[in-house]
Design a protein around this motif. Structure first.
Motif, PDB file in Angstrom:
ATOM      1  N   ASP A 363       4.483 -22.698   0.245  1.00 43.89           N
ATOM      2  CA  ASP A 363       3.867 -21.575  -0.466  1.00 43.89           C
ATOM      3  C   ASP A 363       4.782 -20.365  -0.520  1.00 43.89           C
ATOM      4  O   ASP A 363       4.708 -19.567  -1.457  1.00 43.89           O
ATOM      5  N   GLU A 366       6.844 -20.655  -3.602  1.00 48.29           N
ATOM      6  CA  GLU A 366       6.056 -20.319  -4.792  1.00 48.29           C
ATOM      7  C   GLU A 366       5.799 -18.818  -4.858  1.00 48.29           C
ATOM      8  O   GLU A 366       5.847 -18.220  -5.940  1.00 48.29           O
ATOM      9  N   TRP A 367       5.512 -18.197  -3.717  1.00 48.50           N
ATOM     10  CA  TRP A 367       5.288 -16.748  -3.703  1.00 48.50           C
ATOM     11  C   TRP A 367       6.540 -16.009  -4.180  1.00 48.50           C
ATOM     12  O   TRP A 367       6.450 -15.039  -4.945  1.00 48.50           O
ATOM     13  N   GLY A 370       7.683 -18.405  -7.890  1.00 49.21           N
ATOM     14  CA  GLY A 370       6.727 -18.922  -8.854  1.00 49.21           C
ATOM     15  C   GLY A 370       6.400 -17.933  -9.954  1.00 49.21           C
ATOM     16  O   GLY A 370       6.606 -16.721  -9.835  1.00 49.21           O
ATOM     17  N   SER A 371       5.876 -18.444 -11.038  1.00 51.40           N
ATOM     18  CA  SER A 371       5.482 -17.589 -12.152  1.00 51.40           C
ATOM     19  C   SER A 371       4.317 -16.699 -11.739  1.00 51.40           C
ATOM     20  O   SER A 371       3.615 -16.974 -10.759  1.00 51.40           O
ATOM     21  N   THR A 373       1.607 -16.522 -12.967  1.00 51.80           N
ATOM     22  CA  THR A 373       0.317 -17.202 -13.154  1.00 51.80           C
ATOM     23  C   THR A 373       0.077 -18.288 -12.108  1.00 51.80           C
ATOM     24  O   THR A 373      -1.015 -18.852 -12.052  1.00 51.80           O
ATOM     25  N   SER A 374       1.088 -18.582 -11.270  1.00 53.39           N
ATOM     26  CA  SER A 374       0.891 -19.566 -10.210  1.00 53.39           C
ATOM     27  C   SER A 374       0.037 -18.963  -9.103  1.00 53.39           C
ATOM     28  O   SER A 374      -0.148 -17.740  -9.023  1.00 53.39           O
ATOM     29  N   LYS A 375      -0.488 -19.793  -8.212  1.00 59.45           N
ATOM     30  CA  LYS A 375      -1.397 -19.305  -7.176  1.00 59.45           C
ATOM     31  C   LYS A 375      -0.739 -18.216  -6.328  1.00 59.45           C
ATOM     32  O   LYS A 375      -1.272 -17.101  -6.203  1.00 59.45           O
ATOM     33  N   TRP A 376       0.413 -18.523  -5.752  1.00 58.74           N
ATOM     34  CA  TRP A 376       1.051 -17.550  -4.873  1.00 58.74           C
ATOM     35  C   TRP A 376       1.926 -16.572  -5.631  1.00 58.74           C
ATOM     36  O   TRP A 376       2.108 -15.424  -5.218  1.00 58.74           O
ATOM     37  N   GLY A 377       2.449 -16.988  -6.762  1.00 57.75           N
ATOM     38  CA  GLY A 377       3.180 -16.044  -7.606  1.00 57.75           C
ATOM     39  C   GLY A 377       2.283 -14.932  -8.120  1.00 57.75           C
ATOM     40  O   GLY A 377       2.723 -13.788  -8.287  1.00 57.75           O
ATOM     41  N   SER A 378       1.014 -15.240  -8.347  1.00 62.38           N
ATOM     42  CA  SER A 378       0.072 -14.212  -8.804  1.00 62.38           C
ATOM     43  C   SER A 378      -0.189 -13.185  -7.705  1.00 62.38           C
ATOM     44  O   SER A 378      -0.438 -12.010  -7.992  1.00 62.38           O
ATOM     45  N   TYR A 421      11.363 -28.717  -3.431  1.00 65.99           N
ATOM     46  CA  TYR A 421      12.250 -27.661  -3.930  1.00 65.99           C
ATOM     47  C   TYR A 421      13.689 -27.984  -3.554  1.00 65.99           C
ATOM     48  O   TYR A 421      14.286 -27.346  -2.675  1.00 65.99           O
TER      49      TYR A 421
END
Length: 671
Positions: A363, A366-367, A370-371, A373-378, A421
């Motif tokens: 995560d 992703e944070w 990530g984009s 709009t992704s869970k952790w990018g958001s 990744y």
């Protein structure tokens, strides 16, 4: 472009070569002729750990200590929820103060103050008018003493905030002020608490005069009962004017070094004192009132105000690559103070918790990347950063004891990250020493897992560095690269820094295998040090740059992308070390020459491999008495001296005793 890159496909090779000849012809010919060696683009960086009050009370600009009332005896035995706070009753006012937990702002932040103001007095007259209790504004409240008091400057703006909620029926009035040691009001403002739900109240205070010993007073001036939490005071003048930001002068010192990367948040802080004390990155992002504060491994407290978002943002602000280090699902082998008996107190997360922990590691990527709009990018985007942070490196573990429990969990984590990744470069660990059982086992694991980098650590006497100048010459270039994540000579005298400078020339010589290096530790606050050899010493007002800092800066701000051998002759004198680099972005030729001896020594420089250089060059020299050092009282005893010098195709340089010299030579063309 590296023309020595071996490309098996003949067609691709022809395309690459043709393109190179058309576009970069002069550059390629020059590199071939000079026989330069391409080296790591990010050799010199920084390592930050919250040790010696480096974060709270240091680089993190928050001025209120224990702002959320979360201090506890677990941090330091004599601490409690009201450490650094005083209960204040002025002008015959009275009431009560309690710490409660039954209805907090957030479960992660359980403690808060309940203030019950039962009577607000009035100024007495006549024979009682001059007694101390009759001074100031009538009311009941709390005063914060800061981290060794607060420094405020005339005309500077300070952002105050606190969370509060009414418990009694009517709105309540408060006065917020900055006071000098004699109680003199430097600035004050009024706020009204008007909600029965937790609400954030803010104001800006502008100091009327300078004070080195100020305090913050939050004073209720009307009867009633309310709850208070997260009382904060920040200078508006933070680094890059960031909210929840960094102390501007200390952060600028780091930015001035132009580091290629910043490793954070530790260090032993990462794996913590037991598994419940491991540093968990998710606890450090989001609103500060929702972050999970905890004991600092080094014997104090972490507010987590300086958390992962702030670390990544700082890296972005100074153009450095972020290098977060995550626990390898085991705690420090010295947990519970077992270092006193030789360890090991290492604890491991239960295997049934490993799936969730591995997801936590994934995560993070992703944070960071990530984009929006992704869970952790958001979640990152909600903090005000919709763009990715472009994370490339992650360290797994720190100086861990290489036990079977560690190995199993380390392998699980690295395999999961590589699978999802593969672009992330993982950094292994090889223990706290330059050799030994953990060192060998750590390297064996890295080789087996084909990791890009292995984190080596060692703290040694200056003599060790001078007798190990060939350490990396024989490292196998087919195996993982080295990240020298923590190293220092024991001491902050000039002789320590110059020994490190000699060693750093060999890191440059071997920067095809030594990819990264960072001195440690970084900061140390006066009267709050757990580790006495550090790069920057400071208090609330000033700082002192050690000779070690100056050496690190001279190397990191004078780096290149290509190493050249046999440019500087030391005639096999063991007191002399040297390095020659070229920065092909600027065309500059960079010479570094170190004399660790007590007498001036001659070095011969031959620049015949380089064309079109300009004879007028810039020179920086750090030299002085071997035992000299800088202090807060005398911070400029040892400082680099800038000058101009003339160079030619062949010339001699007389290196002063105990010195590092950098000569930067411009060329008429970049290539």
């Amino acid at each position: 472009m590296n023309i020595n890159l071996k490309i098996k496909n003949c067609f691709k090779l022809r395309v690459v070569c043709l393109f190179s000849l058309l576009v970069f012809n002069s550059y390629i010919i020059n590199v071939n002729a000079q026989q330069g060696k391409k080296i790591s683009p990010y050799l010199f960086g920084l390592f930050f750990e919250d040790i010696n009050y480096a974060a709270d009370g240091g680089l993190y600009a928050e001025m209120v200590q224990n702002r959320s009332f979360e201090y506890a005896p677990a941090d330091t035995p004599q601490w409690h929820s009201l450490t650094s706070w005083e209960y204040v009753k002025q002008v015959f006012s009275y009431g009560s103060l309690n710490i409660e937990t039954n209805n907090p702002i957030h479960l992660n932040n359980p403690h808060y103050v309940v203030l019950d103001i039962q009577h607000v007095g009035k100024h007495a007259t006549g024979e009682y008018s001059d007694i101390p209790e009759n001074k100031g504004t009538p009311g009941v409240g709390i005063k914060n003493l800061g981290y060794d008091a607060m420094i405020v400057k005339a005309g500077e703006h300070y952002d105050f905030s606190m969370f509060a909620r009414q418990i009694s029926g009517k709105p309540m009035s408060f006065v917020v002020s900055l006071q000098g040691t004699d109680g003199k009001i430097l600035v004050e403002d009024k706020i009204i608490i008007d909600s029965k739900d937790w609400k954030k109240y803010t104001t800006t205070l502008t100091a009327s005069e300078n004070s080195d010993s100020a305090s913050l007073l939050v004073l209720g001036t009307s009867k009633g009962k309310l709850a208070i939490d997260v009382v904060s005071l920040f200078p508006q003048n933070t680094f890059k004017n960031r909210k929840n930001g960094l102390r501007a002068d200390l952060a600028q010192l780091l930015a001035d070094m132009k580091p290629a990367f910043v490793r954070f948040p530790g260090g032993c802080l990462v794996h913590g004192d037991g598994t419940n004390n491991m540093y968990r990155w998710k606890h450090t992002v989001g609103p500060i009132e929702q972050r999970v504060e905890q004991k600092n491994l080094w014997g104090y407290h972490q507010t987590m105000g300086l958390g992962y978002f702030e670390y990544f943002q700082f890296c972005e602000d100074i153009g450095a690559k972020p290098v977060p280090v995550l626990p390898a699902a085991v705690s420090c082998q010295n947990s519970g103070g077992t270092w006193r008996i030789g360890g090991t107190g290492q604890q491991a997360l239960p295997m049934e918790d490993m799936e969730a922990y591995i997801q936590e590691v994934l995560d993070l990527v992703e944070w960071a990347n990530g984009s929006a709009t992704s869970k952790w990018g958001s979640i990152r985007a909600a903090t005000g950063h919709p763009e990715a942070f472009n994370l490339e490196f992650i360290g797994i573990g720190n100086e861990d004891k290489i036990t079977p429990e560690f190995q199993e969990r380390f392998n699980m984590i690295t395999q999961a990250v590589k699978a999802k990744y593969p672009e992330i470069q993982l950094i292994g660990t090889s223990g706290p020493f330059s050799d030994g059982e953990d060192f060998e086992k750590g390297w064996a694991i890295a080789n087996k897992n084909n990791l890009p980098l292995v984190d080596e650590h060692y703290y040694k006497q200056p003599e060790w560095f001078l007798s190990n100048l060939n350490r990396y010459d024989s490292y196998d270039r087919k195996k993982p690269g080295v990240y020298l994540g923590e190293y220092a000579s024991w001491g902050n005298k000039l002789k320590n820094a110059i020994a490190e400078a000699a060693y750093m020339t060999t890191l440059e010589r071997n920067a095809d295998i030594v990819k990264m290096a960072s001195y440690a530790p970084l900061f140390a606050k006066k009267n709050h040090t757990q580790w006495t050899t550090d790069m920057i010493f400071f208090d609330n007002k000033e700082y002192s740059l050690t000779p070690n800092y100056h050496v690190q800066k001279m190397f990191s701000t004078n780096y290149g992308d290509t190493y050249y051998k046999n440019i500087i002759s030391t005639e096999k004198d063991t007191t002399l070390s040297a390095s020659c680099l070229k920065d092909n972005k600027t065309g500059d030729i960079i010479l570094k020459m170190v004399n660790t001896g007590v007498e001036s020594k001659n070095m011969k420089v031959n620049l015949s491999k380089f064309k079109n250089f300009i004879p007028d060059a810039e020179q920086i020299t750090l030299t002085g008495d071997a035992e000299a050092e800088n202090t807060l009282e005398n911070p400029t005893h040892i400082v680099p001296k800038n000058s101009n010098t003339k160079v030619s195709k062949s010339f001699d340089y007389i290196a002063p005793p105990m010195s590092l010299t950098v000569i930067r030579i411009k060329t008429k063309t970049k290539y």
